[in-house]
Design a protein around this motif. Structure first.
Motif, PDB file in Angstrom:
ATOM      1  N   MET A   1      -3.855   0.269 -14.467  1.00 18.19           N
ATOM      2  CA  MET A   1      -3.468   1.593 -14.014  1.00 18.19           C
ATOM      3  C   MET A   1      -2.530   1.445 -12.821  1.00 18.19           C
ATOM      4  O   MET A   1      -2.857   0.817 -11.834  1.00 18.19           O
ATOM      5  N   SER A   2      -1.387   2.005 -12.928  1.00 19.34           N
ATOM      6  CA  SER A   2      -0.461   1.971 -11.802  1.00 19.34           C
ATOM      7  C   SER A   2      -0.344   3.375 -11.218  1.00 19.34           C
ATOM      8  O   SER A   2      -0.589   4.368 -11.901  1.00 19.34           O
ATOM      9  N   TYR A   3      -0.004   3.424  -9.967  1.00 13.66           N
ATOM     10  CA  TYR A   3       0.211   4.708  -9.300  1.00 13.66           C
ATOM     11  C   TYR A   3       1.057   4.474  -8.068  1.00 13.66           C
ATOM     12  O   TYR A   3       1.167   3.358  -7.581  1.00 13.66           O
ATOM     13  N   MET A   4       1.644   5.550  -7.582  1.00 12.04           N
ATOM     14  CA  MET A   4       2.438   5.484  -6.371  1.00 12.04           C
ATOM     15  C   MET A   4       2.120   6.738  -5.561  1.00 12.04           C
ATOM     16  O   MET A   4       2.113   7.845  -6.098  1.00 12.04           O
ATOM     17  N   LYS A   5       1.841   6.546  -4.287  1.00 11.96           N
ATOM     18  CA  LYS A   5       1.569   7.666  -3.391  1.00 11.96           C
ATOM     19  C   LYS A   5       2.325   7.423  -2.096  1.00 11.96           C
ATOM     20  O   LYS A   5       2.560   6.283  -1.716  1.00 11.96           O
ATOM     21  N   THR A   6       2.679   8.505  -1.421  1.00 10.04           N
ATOM     22  CA  THR A   6       3.396   8.379  -0.158  1.00 10.04           C
ATOM     23  C   THR A   6       2.791   9.314   0.882  1.00 10.04           C
ATOM     24  O   THR A   6       2.173  10.323   0.557  1.00 10.04           O
ATOM     25  N   GLU A   7       2.974   8.947   2.141  1.00 12.08           N
ATOM     26  CA  GLU A   7       2.607   9.770   3.297  1.00 12.08           C
ATOM     27  C   GLU A   7       1.242  10.425   3.171  1.00 12.08           C
ATOM     28  O   GLU A   7       0.254   9.752   2.985  1.00 12.08           O
ATOM     29  N   ALA A   8       1.183  11.737   3.219  1.00 16.30           N
ATOM     30  CA  ALA A   8      -0.087  12.475   3.242  1.00 16.30           C
ATOM     31  C   ALA A   8      -0.885  12.317   1.955  1.00 16.30           C
ATOM     32  O   ALA A   8      -2.081  12.597   1.925  1.00 16.30           O
ATOM     33  N   ASP A   9      -0.262  11.873   0.869  1.00 15.93           N
ATOM     34  CA  ASP A   9      -0.974  11.681  -0.397  1.00 15.93           C
ATOM     35  C   ASP A   9      -1.772  10.378  -0.443  1.00 15.93           C
ATOM     36  O   ASP A   9      -2.495  10.136  -1.405  1.00 15.93           O
ATOM     37  N   ILE A  10      -1.634   9.544   0.595  1.00 17.26           N
ATOM     38  CA  ILE A  10      -2.375   8.279   0.626  1.00 17.26           C
ATOM     39  C   ILE A  10      -3.768   8.559   1.173  1.00 17.26           C
ATOM     40  O   ILE A  10      -4.006   8.538   2.374  1.00 17.26           O
ATOM     41  N   ASP A  11      -4.695   8.844   0.276  1.00 13.32           N
ATOM     42  CA  ASP A  11      -6.078   9.125   0.670  1.00 13.32           C
ATOM     43  C   ASP A  11      -6.849   7.808   0.803  1.00 13.32           C
ATOM     44  O   ASP A  11      -6.330   6.742   0.433  1.00 13.32           O
ATOM     45  N   PRO A  12      -8.069   7.835   1.356  1.00 12.34           N
ATOM     46  CA  PRO A  12      -8.825   6.589   1.520  1.00 12.34           C
ATOM     47  C   PRO A  12      -9.016   5.827   0.213  1.00 12.34           C
ATOM     48  O   PRO A  12      -8.958   4.600   0.193  1.00 12.34           O
ATOM     49  N   GLY A  13      -9.232   6.534  -0.898  1.00 21.51           N
ATOM     50  CA  GLY A  13      -9.399   5.843  -2.176  1.00 21.51           C
ATOM     51  C   GLY A  13      -8.159   5.059  -2.568  1.00 21.51           C
ATOM     52  O   GLY A  13      -8.240   3.907  -3.003  1.00 21.51           O
ATOM     53  N   ALA A  14      -6.981   5.664  -2.436  1.00 26.82           N
ATOM     54  CA  ALA A  14      -5.718   4.986  -2.763  1.00 26.82           C
ATOM     55  C   ALA A  14      -5.495   3.804  -1.823  1.00 26.82           C
ATOM     56  O   ALA A  14      -5.043   2.730  -2.247  1.00 26.82           O
ATOM     57  N   PHE A  15      -5.815   4.002  -0.553  1.00 20.90           N
ATOM     58  CA  PHE A  15      -5.667   2.916   0.417  1.00 20.90           C
ATOM     59  C   PHE A  15      -6.523   1.720   0.018  1.00 20.90           C
ATOM     60  O   PHE A  15      -6.044   0.588  -0.060  1.00 20.90           O
ATOM     61  N   TRP A  16      -7.826   1.958  -0.256  1.00 19.52           N
ATOM     62  CA  TRP A  16      -8.738   0.857  -0.579  1.00 19.52           C
ATOM     63  C   TRP A  16      -8.401   0.213  -1.923  1.00 19.52           C
ATOM     64  O   TRP A  16      -8.493  -1.011  -2.068  1.00 19.52           O
ATOM     65  N   ARG A  17      -7.990   1.012  -2.933  1.00 22.33           N
ATOM     66  CA  ARG A  17      -7.591   0.422  -4.222  1.00 22.33           C
ATOM     67  C   ARG A  17      -6.389  -0.501  -4.037  1.00 22.33           C
ATOM     68  O   ARG A  17      -6.330  -1.579  -4.618  1.00 22.33           O
ATOM     69  N   THR A  18      -5.440  -0.072  -3.238  1.00 19.29           N
ATOM     70  CA  THR A  18      -4.249  -0.895  -3.009  1.00 19.29           C
ATOM     71  C   THR A  18      -4.601  -2.151  -2.230  1.00 19.29           C
ATOM     72  O   THR A  18      -4.159  -3.256  -2.566  1.00 19.29           O
ATOM     73  N   LEU A  19      -5.428  -2.001  -1.193  1.00 22.73           N
ATOM     74  CA  LEU A  19      -5.859  -3.170  -0.420  1.00 22.73           C
ATOM     75  C   LEU A  19      -6.632  -4.151  -1.293  1.00 22.73           C
ATOM     76  O   LEU A  19      -6.553  -5.368  -1.108  1.00 22.73           O
ATOM     77  N   GLY A  20      -7.373  -3.631  -2.277  1.00 17.64           N
ATOM     78  CA  GLY A  20      -8.144  -4.476  -3.176  1.00 17.64           C
ATOM     79  C   GLY A  20      -7.309  -5.403  -4.033  1.00 17.64           C
ATOM     80  O   GLY A  20      -7.824  -6.344  -4.636  1.00 17.64           O
ATOM     81  N   GLU A  21      -6.016  -5.176  -4.094  1.00 19.01           N
ATOM     82  CA  GLU A  21      -5.115  -6.065  -4.839  1.00 19.01           C
ATOM     83  C   GLU A  21      -4.838  -7.369  -4.092  1.00 19.01           C
ATOM     84  O   GLU A  21      -4.240  -8.284  -4.641  1.00 19.01           O
ATOM     85  N   ARG A  22      -5.259  -7.439  -2.836  1.00 20.44           N
ATOM     86  CA  ARG A  22      -5.080  -8.658  -2.041  1.00 20.44           C
ATOM     87  C   ARG A  22      -6.428  -9.368  -1.931  1.00 20.44           C
ATOM     88  O   ARG A  22      -7.377  -8.824  -1.377  1.00 20.44           O
ATOM     89  N   PRO A  23      -6.550 -10.579  -2.456  1.00 22.97           N
ATOM     90  CA  PRO A  23      -7.810 -11.318  -2.287  1.00 22.97           C
ATOM     91  C   PRO A  23      -8.078 -11.563  -0.796  1.00 22.97           C
ATOM     92  O   PRO A  23      -7.179 -11.916  -0.038  1.00 22.97           O
ATOM     93  N   ILE A  24      -9.326 -11.300  -0.385  1.00 23.82           N
ATOM     94  CA  ILE A  24      -9.708 -11.432   1.020  1.00 23.82           C
ATOM     95  C   ILE A  24     -10.980 -12.262   1.096  1.00 23.82           C
ATOM     96  O   ILE A  24     -11.925 -12.024   0.335  1.00 23.82           O
ATOM     97  N   GLY A  25     -11.030 -13.204   2.018  1.00 20.90           N
ATOM     98  CA  GLY A  25     -12.235 -13.999   2.204  1.00 20.90           C
ATOM     99  C   GLY A  25     -13.426 -13.124   2.549  1.00 20.90           C
ATOM    100  O   GLY A  25     -13.319 -12.221   3.373  1.00 20.90           O
ATOM    101  N   ALA A  26     -14.540 -13.362   1.888  1.00 20.81           N
ATOM    102  CA  ALA A  26     -15.767 -12.606   2.160  1.00 20.81           C
ATOM    103  C   ALA A  26     -16.352 -13.111   3.477  1.00 20.81           C
ATOM    104  O   ALA A  26     -16.871 -14.221   3.558  1.00 20.81           O
ATOM    105  N   THR A  27     -16.248 -12.305   4.509  1.00 20.35           N
ATOM    106  CA  THR A  27     -16.635 -12.693   5.861  1.00 20.35           C
ATOM    107  C   THR A  27     -17.736 -11.768   6.368  1.00 20.35           C
ATOM    108  O   THR A  27     -17.591 -10.552   6.329  1.00 20.35           O
ATOM    109  N   VAL A  28     -18.825 -12.357   6.835  1.00 20.30           N
ATOM    110  CA  VAL A  28     -19.908 -11.593   7.430  1.00 20.30           C
ATOM    111  C   VAL A  28     -19.759 -11.696   8.947  1.00 20.30           C
ATOM    112  O   VAL A  28     -19.709 -12.794   9.504  1.00 20.30           O
TER     113      VAL A  28
END
Length: 165
Positions: A1-28
């Motif tokens: 699923m692709s999507y594009m959002k800008t400015e005020a349309d970037i809600d927390p869900g869109a932010f986190w989905r986009t960030l989820g595309e970057r692998p991040i070390g699991a850090t406690v």
């Protein structure tokens, strides 16, 4: 699923989905609380400088360990091994705050922050300053100690799940 959002349309869900595309070390992230150790899943831990060794971690203002980090001025960033998904999920919210350390062995390192014995690597840190932005507090911290545990695969968060590298 692709999507594009800008400015005020970037809600927390869109932010986190986009960030989820970057692998991040699991850090406690762990710290010494008034009634025992406290911790949370800190996916926004990063290096800032190697000379002097400086890191940052972002902590949501609703995170239970925020006050303890402020009070002690220290935290440990525990980079977790591939076989620790259950522990990571517990610190990520699957377990109540008071039960997160129930089955996890830990010790102290330089600052007195609890260090998870199972961590692949640890940065023990002293807070230099904090910056508030939105619903988050960013802590810049000087690294007071580093430790690398046994070799093996490291747990990585990616697209809402976990895998190993």
């Amino acid at each position: 699923m692709s999507y594009m959002k800008t400015e005020a349309d970037i809600d927390p869900g869109a932010f986190w989905r986009t960030l989820g595309e970057r692998p991040i070390g699991a850090t406690v992230i762990t710290t010494a609380g008034e009634n025992g150790p406290e911790g949370f899943l800190g996916l926004s831990f990063a290096h800032v400088s190697a000379a002097p060794p400086t890191v940052l971690v972002s902590v949501g203002k609703s995170t239970s360990a925020l006050d303890a980090i402020r009070r002690t001025g220290s935290f440990a960033a525990n980079i977790m091994p591939y076989d620790a998904e259950g522990v990571v999920r517990g610190f990520g919210g699957d377990k109540p705050v008071g039960e997160r350390f129930a089955d996890v062995t830990h010790s102290e390192f330089v600052t007195g922050a609890p260090v998870l014995d199972s961590a692949r690597a640890v940065f023990d840190c002293r807070v230099l300053r904090e910056i508030e932005e939105g619903d988050t507090v960013i802590f810049l911290a000087r690294v007071a100690g580093v430790n690398i545990g046994a070799s093996g695969r490291t747990l990585v968060a990616y697209r809402g799940g976990y895998s190993g590298l």
